[in-house]
Design a protein around this motif. Structure first.
Motif, PDB file in Angstrom:
ATOM      1  N   ASP A  15       0.826  -1.217   0.000  1.00 28.99           N
ATOM      2  CA  ASP A  15       0.000   0.000   0.000  1.00 28.99           C
ATOM      3  C   ASP A  15       0.863   1.273   0.000  1.00 28.99           C
ATOM      4  O   ASP A  15       0.437   2.289   0.531  1.00 28.99           O
ATOM      5  CB  ASP A  15      -0.897   0.065   1.251  1.00 28.99           C
ATOM      6  CG  ASP A  15      -1.421  -1.284   1.692  1.00 28.99           C
ATOM      7  OD1 ASP A  15      -2.278  -1.816   0.998  1.00 28.99           O
ATOM      8  OD2 ASP A  15      -0.957  -1.807   2.724  1.00 28.99           O
ATOM      9  N   GLU A  97      -6.229   4.706  11.414  1.00 27.20           N
ATOM     10  CA  GLU A  97      -6.536   3.393  10.853  1.00 27.20           C
ATOM     11  C   GLU A  97      -5.260   2.575  10.858  1.00 27.20           C
ATOM     12  O   GLU A  97      -4.181   3.114  10.576  1.00 27.20           O
ATOM     13  CB  GLU A  97      -7.031   3.499   9.403  1.00 27.20           C
ATOM     14  CG  GLU A  97      -8.467   3.895   9.265  1.00 27.20           C
ATOM     15  CD  GLU A  97      -8.622   5.385   9.039  1.00 27.20           C
ATOM     16  OE1 GLU A  97      -7.610   6.034   8.714  1.00 27.20           O
ATOM     17  OE2 GLU A  97      -9.733   5.903   9.216  1.00 27.20           O
ATOM     18  N   ARG A  99      -3.769  -1.505   9.719  1.00 24.13           N
ATOM     19  CA  ARG A  99      -4.116  -2.779   9.076  1.00 24.13           C
ATOM     20  C   ARG A  99      -4.445  -3.821  10.135  1.00 24.13           C
ATOM     21  O   ARG A  99      -3.737  -3.957  11.129  1.00 24.13           O
ATOM     22  CB  ARG A  99      -2.943  -3.284   8.216  1.00 24.13           C
ATOM     23  CG  ARG A  99      -2.871  -2.670   6.830  1.00 24.13           C
ATOM     24  CD  ARG A  99      -1.612  -3.125   6.111  1.00 24.13           C
ATOM     25  NE  ARG A  99      -1.647  -4.533   5.798  1.00 24.13           N
ATOM     26  CZ  ARG A  99      -1.569  -5.040   4.561  1.00 24.13           C
ATOM     27  NH1 ARG A  99      -1.436  -4.220   3.529  1.00 24.13           N
ATOM     28  NH2 ARG A  99      -1.586  -6.334   4.367  1.00 24.13           N
ATOM     29  N   LYS A 100      -5.527  -4.580   9.834  1.00 25.54           N
ATOM     30  CA  LYS A 100      -5.973  -5.618  10.764  1.00 25.54           C
ATOM     31  C   LYS A 100      -4.871  -6.660  10.996  1.00 25.54           C
ATOM     32  O   LYS A 100      -4.764  -7.237  12.079  1.00 25.54           O
ATOM     33  CB  LYS A 100      -7.207  -6.291  10.155  1.00 25.54           C
ATOM     34  CG  LYS A 100      -8.105  -6.970  11.139  1.00 25.54           C
ATOM     35  CD  LYS A 100      -9.338  -7.493  10.428  1.00 25.54           C
ATOM     36  CE  LYS A 100     -10.095  -8.445  11.323  1.00 25.54           C
ATOM     37  NZ  LYS A 100     -11.179  -9.110  10.600  1.00 25.54           N
ATOM     38  N   ASP A 101      -4.042  -6.874   9.979  1.00 29.99           N
ATOM     39  CA  ASP A 101      -2.987  -7.896  10.077  1.00 29.99           C
ATOM     40  C   ASP A 101      -1.659  -7.306  10.562  1.00 29.99           C
ATOM     41  O   ASP A 101      -0.595  -7.793  10.197  1.00 29.99           O
ATOM     42  CB  ASP A 101      -2.804  -8.593   8.720  1.00 29.99           C
ATOM     43  CG  ASP A 101      -2.377  -7.623   7.612  1.00 29.99           C
ATOM     44  OD1 ASP A 101      -2.242  -6.403   7.893  1.00 29.99           O
ATOM     45  OD2 ASP A 101      -2.191  -8.077   6.465  1.00 29.99           O
ATOM     46  N   ASN A 102      -1.726  -6.233  11.376  1.00 33.70           N
ATOM     47  CA  ASN A 102      -0.505  -5.583  11.875  1.00 33.70           C
ATOM     48  C   ASN A 102      -0.527  -5.542  13.405  1.00 33.70           C
ATOM     49  O   ASN A 102      -0.729  -4.487  14.015  1.00 33.70           O
ATOM     50  CB  ASN A 102      -0.406  -4.167  11.291  1.00 33.70           C
ATOM     51  CG  ASN A 102       0.929  -3.503  11.560  1.00 33.70           C
ATOM     52  OD1 ASN A 102       1.724  -3.978  12.378  1.00 33.70           O
ATOM     53  ND2 ASN A 102       1.173  -2.398  10.896  1.00 33.70           N
ATOM     54  N   TYR A 124      -7.543  -0.710   2.757  1.00 36.33           N
ATOM     55  CA  TYR A 124      -6.224  -0.549   2.131  1.00 36.33           C
ATOM     56  C   TYR A 124      -6.277  -1.024   0.694  1.00 36.33           C
ATOM     57  O   TYR A 124      -6.741  -2.124   0.417  1.00 36.33           O
ATOM     58  CB  TYR A 124      -5.141  -1.297   2.931  1.00 36.33           C
ATOM     59  CG  TYR A 124      -4.916  -0.638   4.264  1.00 36.33           C
ATOM     60  CD1 TYR A 124      -4.110   0.489   4.375  1.00 36.33           C
ATOM     61  CD2 TYR A 124      -5.575  -1.077   5.399  1.00 36.33           C
ATOM     62  CE1 TYR A 124      -3.947   1.136   5.583  1.00 36.33           C
ATOM     63  CE2 TYR A 124      -5.419  -0.442   6.618  1.00 36.33           C
ATOM     64  CZ  TYR A 124      -4.602   0.667   6.700  1.00 36.33           C
ATOM     65  OH  TYR A 124      -4.450   1.317   7.892  1.00 36.33           O
ATOM     66  N   SER A 127      -4.375  -3.677  -1.810  1.00 35.56           N
ATOM     67  CA  SER A 127      -4.361  -4.997  -1.170  1.00 35.56           C
ATOM     68  C   SER A 127      -5.753  -5.480  -0.748  1.00 35.56           C
ATOM     69  O   SER A 127      -6.013  -6.675  -0.684  1.00 35.56           O
ATOM     70  CB  SER A 127      -3.438  -4.973   0.059  1.00 35.56           C
ATOM     71  OG  SER A 127      -3.927  -4.065   1.024  1.00 35.56           O
ATOM     72  N   VAL A 129      -7.007  -5.172   2.230  1.00 29.95           N
ATOM     73  CA  VAL A 129      -6.981  -5.566   3.642  1.00 29.95           C
ATOM     74  C   VAL A 129      -7.848  -4.608   4.461  1.00 29.95           C
ATOM     75  O   VAL A 129      -7.909  -3.406   4.180  1.00 29.95           O
ATOM     76  CB  VAL A 129      -5.517  -5.564   4.165  1.00 29.95           C
ATOM     77  CG1 VAL A 129      -5.456  -5.777   5.670  1.00 29.95           C
ATOM     78  CG2 VAL A 129      -4.701  -6.634   3.441  1.00 29.95           C
ATOM     79  N   ASP A 130      -8.539  -5.153   5.492  1.00 33.18           N
ATOM     80  CA  ASP A 130      -9.386  -4.328   6.366  1.00 33.18           C
ATOM     81  C   ASP A 130      -8.537  -3.418   7.259  1.00 33.18           C
ATOM     82  O   ASP A 130      -7.410  -3.769   7.625  1.00 33.18           O
ATOM     83  CB  ASP A 130     -10.229  -5.213   7.298  1.00 33.18           C
ATOM     84  CG  ASP A 130     -11.239  -6.051   6.538  1.00 33.18           C
ATOM     85  OD1 ASP A 130     -11.475  -5.783   5.347  1.00 33.18           O
ATOM     86  OD2 ASP A 130     -11.787  -6.982   7.161  1.00 33.18           O
ATOM     87  N   ALA A 131      -9.125  -2.287   7.638  1.00 38.86           N
ATOM     88  CA  ALA A 131      -8.498  -1.403   8.624  1.00 38.86           C
ATOM     89  C   ALA A 131      -9.267  -1.480   9.933  1.00 38.86           C
ATOM     90  O   ALA A 131     -10.499  -1.569   9.935  1.00 38.86           O
ATOM     91  CB  ALA A 131      -8.502   0.032   8.126  1.00 38.86           C
TER      92      ALA A 131
END
Ligand SMILES: CC(C)(COP(=O)(O)OP(=O)(O)OC[C@H]1O[C@@H](n2cnc3c(N)ncnc32)[C@H](O)[C@@H]1OP(=O)(O)O)[C@@H](O)C(=O)NCCC(=O)NCCS
Length: 139
Positions: A15, A97, A99-102, A124, A127, A129-131
């Motif tokens: 991103d 915000e 990233r959910k995977d962070n 995002y 990609s 990906v959810d925030a």
């Protein structure tokens, strides 16, 4: 700008902001944006930015530290400086915000008093990906 773009590609490969996006941000007046950098000698090791809406809400728009320097408090120092400035300017809350995977960044924000208040699906791009939306009240 050159140093920021290198770090941006390394840390946000999916991103990354473009040079044009950074240029547009840096062209904003100081009343609307604050960008900070962390340096070690002449080397850039981190950067962070905040958007001031003019209302009651300030937003952390980016926060990044060179991977070789993680865990030494640089991210904390940048985040604390941004929150302090929002407080000084009289803002009532800081939002961001992440990233959910962070999990690493989410932990950092939780430790600094942010709470998770919602999810933005597919925020995002490209990609998808959810925030997770996080909030910290200042007063
Ligand atoms: C998230 C990020 C900014 C954190 O930066 P950092 O400089 O590592 O942050 P800090 O050092 O302040 O804190 C991180 C950890 O170091 C620990 N720490 C802080 N100061 C320390 C010190 N002086 N000595 C040892 N450890 C320390 C913290 O307790 C924390 O512990 P943890 O491993 O349990 O999470 C960084 O990992 C990063 O750039 N990630 C990629 C980009 C990103 O995800 N940005 C956020 C987008 S929303």
């Amino acid at each position: 700008m050159a140093g920021i773009l290198v770090l941006e590609q390394e840390l946000f490969p999916e991103d990354a902001w473009t040079p044009e996006m950074f240029a547009a941000e840096f062209a904003q007046p100081p009343s609307r944006r604050l960008y900070l950098v962390a340096e070690e000698g002449n080397a850039l090791i981190g950067y962070a930015g905040m958007m001031f809406t003019g209302g009651s809400q300030a937003d952390v728009v980016t926060l990044a530290v060179h991977q070789d320097r993680w865990g030494r408090g640089t991210g904390t120092a940048l985040l604390t400086a941004l929150i302090g400035e929002a407080d000084k300017r009289g803002y009532e809350e800081v939002l961001l915000e992440v990233r959910k995977d962070n999990p690493r960044a989410r932990q950092l924000y939780l430790r600094h008093g942010f709470t998770e208040i919602g999810i933005r699906r597919g925020y995002y791009q490209p990609s998808g990906v959810d925030a997770v939306v996080m909030r910290k009240g200042l007063r």
